[in-house]
Design a protein around this motif. Structure first.
Motif, PDB file in Angstrom:
ATOM      1  N   ALA A 154      19.947   3.008  24.226  1.00 23.31           N
ATOM      2  CA  ALA A 154      18.759   3.354  23.437  1.00 23.31           C
ATOM      3  C   ALA A 154      17.562   2.523  23.907  1.00 23.31           C
ATOM      4  CB  ALA A 154      19.027   3.119  21.960  1.00 23.31           C
ATOM      5  N   ASP A 155      17.787   1.228  24.141  1.00 23.41           N
ATOM      6  CA  ASP A 155      16.693   0.355  24.593  1.00 23.41           C
ATOM      7  C   ASP A 155      16.186   0.798  25.966  1.00 23.41           C
ATOM      8  OD1 ASP A 155      16.867  -1.116  22.328  1.00 23.41           O
ATOM      9  OD2 ASP A 155      17.827  -2.857  23.243  1.00 23.41           O
ATOM     10  N   ARG A 156      17.116   1.133  26.856  1.00 25.04           N
ATOM     11  CA  ARG A 156      16.685   1.518  28.203  1.00 25.04           C
ATOM     12  C   ARG A 156      15.924   2.847  28.166  1.00 25.04           C
ATOM     13  NH1 ARG A 156      20.086   2.551  33.736  1.00 25.04           N
ATOM     14  NH2 ARG A 156      21.086   4.128  32.482  1.00 25.04           N
ATOM     15  N   THR A 157      16.414   3.812  27.365  1.00 23.29           N
ATOM     16  CA  THR A 157      15.724   5.103  27.269  1.00 23.29           C
ATOM     17  C   THR A 157      14.321   4.911  26.708  1.00 23.29           C
ATOM     18  OG1 THR A 157      17.833   6.166  26.923  1.00 23.29           O
ATOM     19  CG2 THR A 157      15.905   7.439  26.301  1.00 23.29           C
ATOM     20  N   PHE A 158      14.217   4.090  25.667  1.00 24.22           N
ATOM     21  CA  PHE A 158      12.898   3.864  25.076  1.00 24.22           C
ATOM     22  C   PHE A 158      11.975   3.179  26.082  1.00 24.22           C
ATOM     23  CE2 PHE A 158       9.672   1.594  22.710  1.00 24.22           C
ATOM     24  CZ  PHE A 158       9.220   2.585  21.852  1.00 24.22           C
ATOM     25  N   TYR A 159      12.509   2.184  26.772  1.00 17.50           N
ATOM     26  CA  TYR A 159      11.706   1.471  27.768  1.00 17.50           C
ATOM     27  C   TYR A 159      11.227   2.442  28.858  1.00 17.50           C
ATOM     28  CZ  TYR A 159      10.385  -1.693  31.514  1.00 17.50           C
ATOM     29  OH  TYR A 159       9.687  -2.313  32.513  1.00 17.50           O
ATOM     30  N   THR A 160      12.157   3.316  29.323  1.00 19.30           N
ATOM     31  CA  THR A 160      11.811   4.260  30.400  1.00 19.30           C
ATOM     32  C   THR A 160      10.739   5.252  29.953  1.00 19.30           C
ATOM     33  OG1 THR A 160      14.104   4.114  31.108  1.00 19.30           O
ATOM     34  CG2 THR A 160      12.818   5.890  32.064  1.00 19.30           C
ATOM     35  N   THR A 161      10.991   5.918  28.808  1.00 19.37           N
ATOM     36  CA  THR A 161      10.071   6.996  28.426  1.00 19.37           C
ATOM     37  C   THR A 161       8.778   6.481  27.796  1.00 19.37           C
ATOM     38  OG1 THR A 161      11.207   7.242  26.328  1.00 19.37           O
ATOM     39  CG2 THR A 161      11.918   8.695  28.101  1.00 19.37           C
ATOM     40  N   GLU A 162       8.887   5.486  26.917  1.00 21.89           N
ATOM     41  CA  GLU A 162       7.706   5.072  26.148  1.00 21.89           C
ATOM     42  C   GLU A 162       6.909   3.934  26.781  1.00 21.89           C
ATOM     43  OE1 GLU A 162       6.624   6.928  23.745  1.00 21.89           O
ATOM     44  OE2 GLU A 162       8.397   8.168  24.009  1.00 21.89           O
ATOM     45  N   ILE A 163       7.506   3.245  27.738  1.00 21.40           N
ATOM     46  CA  ILE A 163       6.737   2.182  28.392  1.00 21.40           C
ATOM     47  C   ILE A 163       6.464   2.565  29.843  1.00 21.40           C
ATOM     48  CG2 ILE A 163       6.638  -0.284  29.005  1.00 21.40           C
ATOM     49  CD1 ILE A 163       8.264  -0.746  26.392  1.00 21.40           C
ATOM     50  N   MET A 217       2.972   4.421  30.574  1.00 24.44           N
ATOM     51  CA  MET A 217       1.966   3.558  31.221  1.00 24.44           C
ATOM     52  C   MET A 217       1.558   4.146  32.578  1.00 24.44           C
ATOM     53  SD  MET A 217       1.370   0.938  29.296  1.00 24.44           S
ATOM     54  CE  MET A 217       1.669   1.784  27.767  1.00 24.44           C
ATOM     55  N   GLN A 218       2.550   4.744  33.244  1.00 20.63           N
ATOM     56  CA  GLN A 218       2.293   5.317  34.561  1.00 20.63           C
ATOM     57  C   GLN A 218       1.352   6.528  34.439  1.00 20.63           C
ATOM     58  OE1 GLN A 218       5.502   4.342  36.779  1.00 20.63           O
ATOM     59  NE2 GLN A 218       5.353   5.970  38.308  1.00 20.63           N
ATOM     60  N   LEU A 244      11.642  -2.120  36.850  1.00 22.76           N
ATOM     61  CA  LEU A 244      12.286  -0.803  36.787  1.00 22.76           C
ATOM     62  C   LEU A 244      13.284  -0.820  35.630  1.00 22.76           C
ATOM     63  CD1 LEU A 244      13.190  -0.387  40.567  1.00 22.76           C
ATOM     64  CD2 LEU A 244      11.291   0.710  39.336  1.00 22.76           C
ATOM     65  N   PRO A 245      13.629   0.356  35.091  1.00 16.29           N
ATOM     66  CA  PRO A 245      14.606   0.379  33.996  1.00 16.29           C
ATOM     67  C   PRO A 245      15.922  -0.332  34.343  1.00 16.29           C
ATOM     68  CG  PRO A 245      13.504   2.491  34.146  1.00 16.29           C
ATOM     69  CD  PRO A 245      13.030   1.694  35.321  1.00 16.29           C
ATOM     70  N   ALA A 246      16.401  -0.167  35.589  1.00 16.10           N
ATOM     71  CA  ALA A 246      17.650  -0.845  35.983  1.00 16.10           C
ATOM     72  C   ALA A 246      17.475  -2.362  35.928  1.00 16.10           C
ATOM     73  CB  ALA A 246      18.052  -0.425  37.393  1.00 16.10           C
TER      74      ALA A 246
END
Ligand code: HEC
Length: 202
Positions: free
Chosen positions: A53-62, A66-67, A86-88
């Motif tokens: 959940a944290d990684r998905t939120f970081y990827t999509t919402e941050i 931002m990009q 990067l998300p990884a």
């Protein structure tokens, strides 16, 4: 109103005193029943779902937002260049912080086709797990391993190419040994490790 509130508080307080005198379980009482045990598979499932959940939120919402806005870009060399990880790398850094915590929970990303060689399988469990999760429909590969005399429960969850950006970046990366990832492919695994007893880890 205030007097009424005080009166009510007094009654509740007295009821509680009576209840604890009657031997009802209380947070500090001796009669507290043994806490129910949860299976190790459920415990690693919990940890895994929080990480995902944290990684998905970081990827999509941050990262992605931002990009799109042109505010910030994620880069593999985020530290040196003052960019977003990067998300990884976000997951990896969180895993490193968990290592510093004395609960003994560990999280790591790995793959048969790693961009970063540190993410290769190092143990028999990891090697077998990476091939098992290619075929099994989404469930983790699990087992108990012993390390320095302590027992750990491990669960390796498939990490799938959930979006075009996953495969776009990996297929184009100069250090990626695999260039033909497709959407929904298992690209690697998320390994969750938990000590089997509180005293078994350092
Ligand atoms: C912008 C490029 C980029 C995107 C997008 C990206 N990755 Fe990666 N990924 C990397 C890099 C670089 C690493 C190596 C990071 C490290 O450990 O230093 C990595 C590491 C990994 C690893 C560990 C094995 C390895 O290759 O080192 C897995 C598994 C992985 N990514 C899966 C995914 C998935 C699934 C997605 C989509 C949800 C995704 N990646 C999106 C660049 C990317």
């Amino acid at each position: 109103m205030r007097a009424q509130g005080f009166g009510l508080g007094l009654i509740i307080g007295m009821l509680l005193m009576w209840a604890s005198g009657q031997g009802l379980p209380s947070a500090t009482g001796k009669n507290l029943p043994e806490p129910p045990c949860i299976p190790a598979t459920a415990a690693t499932d919990y940890v895994h779902s929080v990480i995902q959940a944290d990684r998905t939120f970081y990827t999509t919402e941050i990262v992605e937002r931002m990009q799109v806005r042109g505010t910030a870009v994620a880069s593999e060399h985020w530290k040196e260049r003052g960019m977003l990880p990067l998300p990884a790398q976000f997951l990896k850094e969180a895993g490193l912080l968990m290592r510093g915590d004395d609960r003994g929970i560990r999280v790591r990303l790995l793959s048969q086709w790693p961009i970063n060689k540190d993410n290769r399988a190092n143990t028999d469990f990891e090697r077998t797990g990476l091939s098992e999760i290619m075929v099994d429909g989404g469930r983790p590969y699990t087992g108990v391993v012993t390390q320095d005399g302590a027992s750990y429960f491990q669960a390796l969850y498939p990490d799938k190419a959930v979006s075009q950006t996953c495969i776009g970046c990996h297929n184009a990366h100069p250090n990626s040994p695999k260039k033909d990832f497709k959407l929904r492919d298992v690209m690697g695994g998320i390994l969750v490790t938990m000590p089997l007893s509180q005293s078994s880890h350092k």
